[in-house]
Design a protein around this motif. Structure first.
Motif, mmCIF file in Angstrom:
data_model
loop_
_atom_site.group_PDB
_atom_site.id
_atom_site.type_symbol
_atom_site.label_atom_id
_atom_site.label_comp_id
_atom_site.label_asym_id
_atom_site.label_seq_id
_atom_site.Cartn_x
_atom_site.Cartn_y
_atom_site.Cartn_z
ATOM 1 N N TYR A 9 -3.760 5.798 10.405
ATOM 2 C CA TYR A 9 -2.976 4.562 10.516
ATOM 3 C C TYR A 9 -2.975 4.042 11.954
ATOM 4 O O TYR A 9 -3.165 2.847 12.203
ATOM 5 C CB TYR A 9 -1.537 4.818 10.073
ATOM 6 C CG TYR A 9 -1.261 4.628 8.594
ATOM 7 C CD1 TYR A 9 -2.276 4.304 7.691
ATOM 8 C CD2 TYR A 9 0.027 4.782 8.094
ATOM 9 C CE1 TYR A 9 -2.001 4.135 6.341
ATOM 10 C CE2 TYR A 9 0.306 4.610 6.748
ATOM 11 C CZ TYR A 9 -0.707 4.286 5.876
ATOM 12 O OH TYR A 9 -0.422 4.109 4.541
ATOM 13 N N PRO A 22 -8.208 -2.998 13.118
ATOM 14 C CA PRO A 22 -8.010 -3.357 11.708
ATOM 15 C C PRO A 22 -9.269 -3.803 10.987
ATOM 16 O O PRO A 22 -9.323 -3.773 9.760
ATOM 17 C CB PRO A 22 -6.975 -4.489 11.777
ATOM 18 C CG PRO A 22 -7.106 -5.051 13.162
ATOM 19 C CD PRO A 22 -7.454 -3.884 14.026
ATOM 20 N N PRO A 52 -5.652 -0.946 1.667
ATOM 21 C CA PRO A 52 -4.683 -1.893 2.234
ATOM 22 C C PRO A 52 -5.218 -2.667 3.438
ATOM 23 O O PRO A 52 -4.887 -3.843 3.618
ATOM 24 C CB PRO A 52 -3.503 -0.992 2.638
ATOM 25 C CG PRO A 52 -3.593 0.159 1.700
ATOM 26 C CD PRO A 52 -5.065 0.406 1.532
ATOM 27 N N PHE A 53 -6.060 -2.036 4.246
ATOM 28 C CA PHE A 53 -6.628 -2.724 5.409
ATOM 29 C C PHE A 53 -7.692 -3.733 4.974
ATOM 30 O O PHE A 53 -7.793 -4.821 5.553
ATOM 31 C CB PHE A 53 -7.214 -1.713 6.388
ATOM 32 C CG PHE A 53 -6.168 -0.874 7.073
ATOM 33 C CD1 PHE A 53 -5.599 -1.292 8.264
ATOM 34 C CD2 PHE A 53 -5.744 0.317 6.506
ATOM 35 C CE1 PHE A 53 -4.618 -0.531 8.890
ATOM 36 C CE2 PHE A 53 -4.761 1.084 7.123
ATOM 37 C CZ PHE A 53 -4.204 0.656 8.315
ATOM 38 N N SER A 88 -7.670 -5.340 2.188
ATOM 39 C CA SER A 88 -7.015 -6.428 1.449
ATOM 40 C C SER A 88 -5.775 -6.957 2.169
ATOM 41 O O SER A 88 -4.906 -7.575 1.550
ATOM 42 C CB SER A 88 -6.628 -5.949 0.045
ATOM 43 O OG SER A 88 -5.761 -4.831 0.116
ATOM 44 N N LYS A 89 -5.704 -6.737 3.479
ATOM 45 C CA LYS A 89 -4.499 -7.083 4.241
ATOM 46 C C LYS A 89 -4.095 -8.541 4.059
ATOM 47 O O LYS A 89 -2.919 -8.846 3.819
ATOM 48 C CB LYS A 89 -4.734 -6.789 5.729
ATOM 49 C CG LYS A 89 -3.550 -7.172 6.610
ATOM 50 C CD LYS A 89 -3.835 -6.872 8.080
ATOM 51 C CE LYS A 89 -2.677 -7.317 8.965
ATOM 52 N NZ LYS A 89 -2.959 -7.036 10.398
ATOM 53 N N ASN A 90 -5.035 -9.474 4.166
ATOM 54 C CA ASN A 90 -4.678 -10.897 4.064
ATOM 55 C C ASN A 90 -4.086 -11.226 2.705
ATOM 56 O O ASN A 90 -3.106 -11.977 2.598
ATOM 57 C CB ASN A 90 -5.913 -11.770 4.327
ATOM 58 C CG ASN A 90 -6.353 -11.718 5.769
ATOM 59 O OD1 ASN A 90 -5.582 -11.338 6.655
ATOM 60 N ND2 ASN A 90 -7.598 -12.073 6.035
ATOM 61 N N THR A 128 -0.476 -9.497 2.462
ATOM 62 C CA THR A 128 0.561 -10.112 3.296
ATOM 63 C C THR A 128 0.938 -11.504 2.808
ATOM 64 O O THR A 128 2.074 -11.940 2.992
ATOM 65 C CB THR A 128 0.108 -10.186 4.763
ATOM 66 O OG1 THR A 128 -1.160 -10.842 4.845
ATOM 67 C CG2 THR A 128 -0.008 -8.799 5.369
ATOM 68 N N PHE A 179 3.065 -5.908 7.952
ATOM 69 C CA PHE A 179 2.053 -5.038 7.359
ATOM 70 C C PHE A 179 2.397 -3.567 7.540
ATOM 71 O O PHE A 179 2.128 -2.742 6.651
ATOM 72 C CB PHE A 179 0.685 -5.353 7.969
ATOM 73 C CG PHE A 179 -0.457 -4.605 7.360
ATOM 74 C CD1 PHE A 179 -0.765 -4.755 6.015
ATOM 75 C CD2 PHE A 179 -1.239 -3.751 8.122
ATOM 76 C CE1 PHE A 179 -1.832 -4.055 5.432
ATOM 77 C CE2 PHE A 179 -2.313 -3.065 7.553
ATOM 78 C CZ PHE A 179 -2.601 -3.213 6.215
ATOM 79 N N GLU A 180 3.007 -3.213 8.641
ATOM 80 C CA GLU A 180 3.354 -1.807 8.862
ATOM 81 C C GLU A 180 4.421 -1.333 7.881
ATOM 82 O O GLU A 180 4.479 -0.143 7.547
ATOM 83 C CB GLU A 180 3.797 -1.595 10.310
ATOM 84 C CG GLU A 180 2.647 -1.755 11.299
ATOM 85 C CD GLU A 180 2.994 -1.301 12.704
ATOM 86 O OE1 GLU A 180 3.713 -0.293 12.835
ATOM 87 O OE2 GLU A 180 2.550 -1.951 13.662
ATOM 88 N N LEU A 185 2.472 -0.237 4.937
ATOM 89 C CA LEU A 185 1.811 1.054 5.170
ATOM 90 C C LEU A 185 2.802 2.211 5.060
ATOM 91 O O LEU A 185 2.473 3.265 4.503
ATOM 92 C CB LEU A 185 1.147 1.060 6.548
ATOM 93 C CG LEU A 185 -0.014 0.087 6.746
ATOM 94 C CD1 LEU A 185 -0.544 0.192 8.175
ATOM 95 C CD2 LEU A 185 -1.137 0.345 5.746
#
Length: 207
Positions: free
Chosen positions: A94, A101, A166-167, A169-171, A174, A184-185, A188
């Protein structure tokens, strides 16, 4: 040029090169663009790194070498319950992925572009030896009965798919699945125990 200034410039080159590599991929990154973003001419860049390959290996190596000692330390803590060790490994990843990222997407692109080049990068940093030791350690725990007999490729796919998605598909996450007050954290932190649970369910024998 003093040693401090030289080191500072080299660090700037590495950080800039990392940004460009992550943004554009290896093939579409040019030494000229890196030099321009750093604010030096191309001969000045070649003074530090003669080729793009050498610069890439330096960037990739800095990331990898920041991880391996931490992983080795965790692996040595055999007195810790398996779930705690997995949690510590996730924390290390993480921290690294929050700082880098775009690394998961970059690695996927490069694997598809030229797998042999990526393997050479791992080999250059002597990382393959570490992963071989990790595989032997896991297999030994399976053979002793402390862990279930599970194909190592299944262990790999289960862990890294849960860790990295998750990284990747972050956009999407969020913008569609988080409240305004969350970041975002927070996601996680929420997701981490589910990764641990998946790995424990996969590998730990039931009582």
């Amino acid at each position: 040029m003093s040693d401090d200034k030289s080191l500072s410039l080299e660090n700037r080159i590495l950080e800039t090169a990392k940004s460009v590599f992550m943004e554009k991929g290896y093939s579409d990154t040019s030494m000229s663009e890196i030099a321009e973003r750093v604010g030096i001419n191309r001969p000045g860049l070649h003074y530090y790194f003669r080729t793009k390959d050498k610069l890439f290996h330096a960037v990739f190596g800095a990331i990898v070498q920041s991880l391996v000692p931490q992983f080795q330390d965790i692996l040595c803590q055999k007195n810790l319950p398996f779930a705690e060790r997995i949690g510590k490994v996730i924390d290390v990843y993480y921290q690294m992925l929050l700082q880098n990222p775009y690394l998961p997407l970059f690695v996927l692109r490069e694997i598809h572009r030229d797998m042999n080049f990526m393997l050479a990068a791992f080999h250059n940093q002597r990382v393959l030896h570490f992963f071989e030791e990790l595989k032997k350690e896991l297999q030994a725990e399976m053979d002793s009965g402390r862990l279930r007999q599970v194909p190592l490729r299944v262990v790999f796919c289960t862990f890294y798919s849960a860790l990295v998605f998750p990284f990747l598909s972050k956009n999407l996450l969020t913008q569609t699945m988080m409240q305004d007050h969350e970041d975002f954290e927070d996601l996680l932190t929420e997701w981490k125990p589910y990764i641990v649970h998946q790995m424990v369910s996969l590998l730990c024998p039931t009582e």
